[in-house]
Scaffold this motif. Structure first.
Motif, short mmCIF file in Angstrom:
data_model
loop_
_atom_site.label_atom_id
_atom_site.label_comp_id
_atom_site.label_asym_id
_atom_site.label_seq_id
_atom_site.Cartn_x
_atom_site.Cartn_y
_atom_site.Cartn_z
N THR A 39 0.86 -1.18 0.00
CA THR A 39 0.00 0.00 0.00
C THR A 39 0.90 1.23 0.00
OG1 THR A 39 -0.11 0.20 2.41
CG2 THR A 39 -1.73 -1.25 1.35
N MET A 40 0.36 2.33 -0.47
CA MET A 40 1.16 3.55 -0.52
C MET A 40 1.53 4.01 0.89
SD MET A 40 1.26 3.69 -3.72
CE MET A 40 1.60 5.20 -4.62
N ARG A 41 0.63 3.83 1.83
CA ARG A 41 0.90 4.24 3.20
C ARG A 41 2.01 3.39 3.82
NH1 ARG A 41 -1.96 7.38 6.42
NH2 ARG A 41 -3.73 7.31 4.98
N ARG A 42 1.94 2.07 3.58
CA ARG A 42 2.97 1.19 4.15
C ARG A 42 4.32 1.45 3.51
NH1 ARG A 42 2.38 -5.32 5.28
NH2 ARG A 42 4.41 -5.58 6.31
N ASN A 60 0.07 6.63 -8.92
CA ASN A 60 -0.80 5.87 -8.01
C ASN A 60 -0.33 4.42 -7.89
OD1 ASN A 60 -1.63 4.59 -10.36
ND2 ASN A 60 -3.52 5.77 -10.53
N ARG A 61 -1.08 3.63 -7.15
CA ARG A 61 -0.66 2.25 -6.87
C ARG A 61 -0.58 1.42 -8.15
NH1 ARG A 61 -2.61 -2.88 -5.51
NH2 ARG A 61 -1.35 -3.96 -3.91
#
Length: 237
Positions: A39-42, A60-61
């Protein structure tokens, strides 16, 4: 107060983050935990930066996943045969391809899910084509040799992965093999009761395969006319 440039490009506040670092960290994350963990946050947490920095470098992802697939394709394409004879060089290609597939299972799965499996194997196939040509094979016989080596590698890797993920077997091999099941061959029973060495087994089997493929006069995998069988319609069509 932050400058306009820092607000537009938040990663520059940290000074060193670049696209390659982001892709390397994403690759490592996927290799450890699988694509679902990416994930982008991780990823931002792994890099110690803001999520906006990740978006700035890779989009983006989906764009990130596409970039990882392209990176994986480039890495898998870098196979260099070794050895002084065509047979040894073909075996070296097979062993290198096995190591690559074994070393990048989650990334290979991502490539497959995006419908790029054939493209992934093309560089290895091209190397094999060069080596079977050097061994004197041409046409259908050369094509059959290239495909046979590729299928052998992929099949072996799939069996290895299956065995690694399988539950504990009861009874195990050591309990199944005895004088009766081994047809009164105690040495064979003892050997089959021991865990197999995947690397040694692969090397032995691919050596035997390549020796047979390059040996004198094997018939092509078809109807004897030089035409390969079409698996959809049967031999010689």
């Amino acid at each position: 107060m932050k400058s306009e440039e820092t607000r537009t490009h938040p990663d520059r506040e940290r000074g060193h983050l670049d696209r390659e670092q982001v892709l390397a960290a994403a690759t490592a994350l996927v290799k450890r935990h699988g694509p679902g963990a990416l994930t982008m946050r991780r990823l931002a947490a792994e890099l110690g930066t803001a999520v906006t920095s990740i978006y700035w470098h890779v989009g983006n992802r989906e764009s990130l996943l596409d970039a990882l697939v392209e990176r994986t394709l480039a890495d898998l394409g870098a196979i260099r045969p070794t050895g002084r004879t065509p047979a040894r060089r073909i075996v070296s290609v097979a062993r290198a391809l096995r190591r690559q597939l074994r070393g990048h299972p989650h990334l290979v799965a991502m490539v497959h899910e995006r419908g790029l499996t054939e493209r992934m194997f093309l560089p290895a196939q091209q190397v094999l084509v060069h080596e079977v040509h050097a061994a004197g094979l041409r046409g259908t016989r050369a094509a059959d040799a290239v495909r046979a080596v590729q299928v052998h590698v992929v099949g072996h890797v799939l069996v290895e992965r299956y065995r690694e993920r399988a539950p504990v077997q009861r009874p195990g091999e050591e309990e199944l093999w005895g004088a009766q099941t081994a047809e009164q061959d105690p040495a064979l029973a003892r050997a089959l009761a021991r865990p197999a060495d995947p690397e040694a087994l692969f090397t032995m089997s691919v050596n035997a395969l390549v020796s047979g493929l390059l040996g004198p006069g094997p018939a092509p995998a078809g109807d004897g006319t030089g035409h390969s069988a079409d698996p959809r319609t049967g031999p010689g069509t």
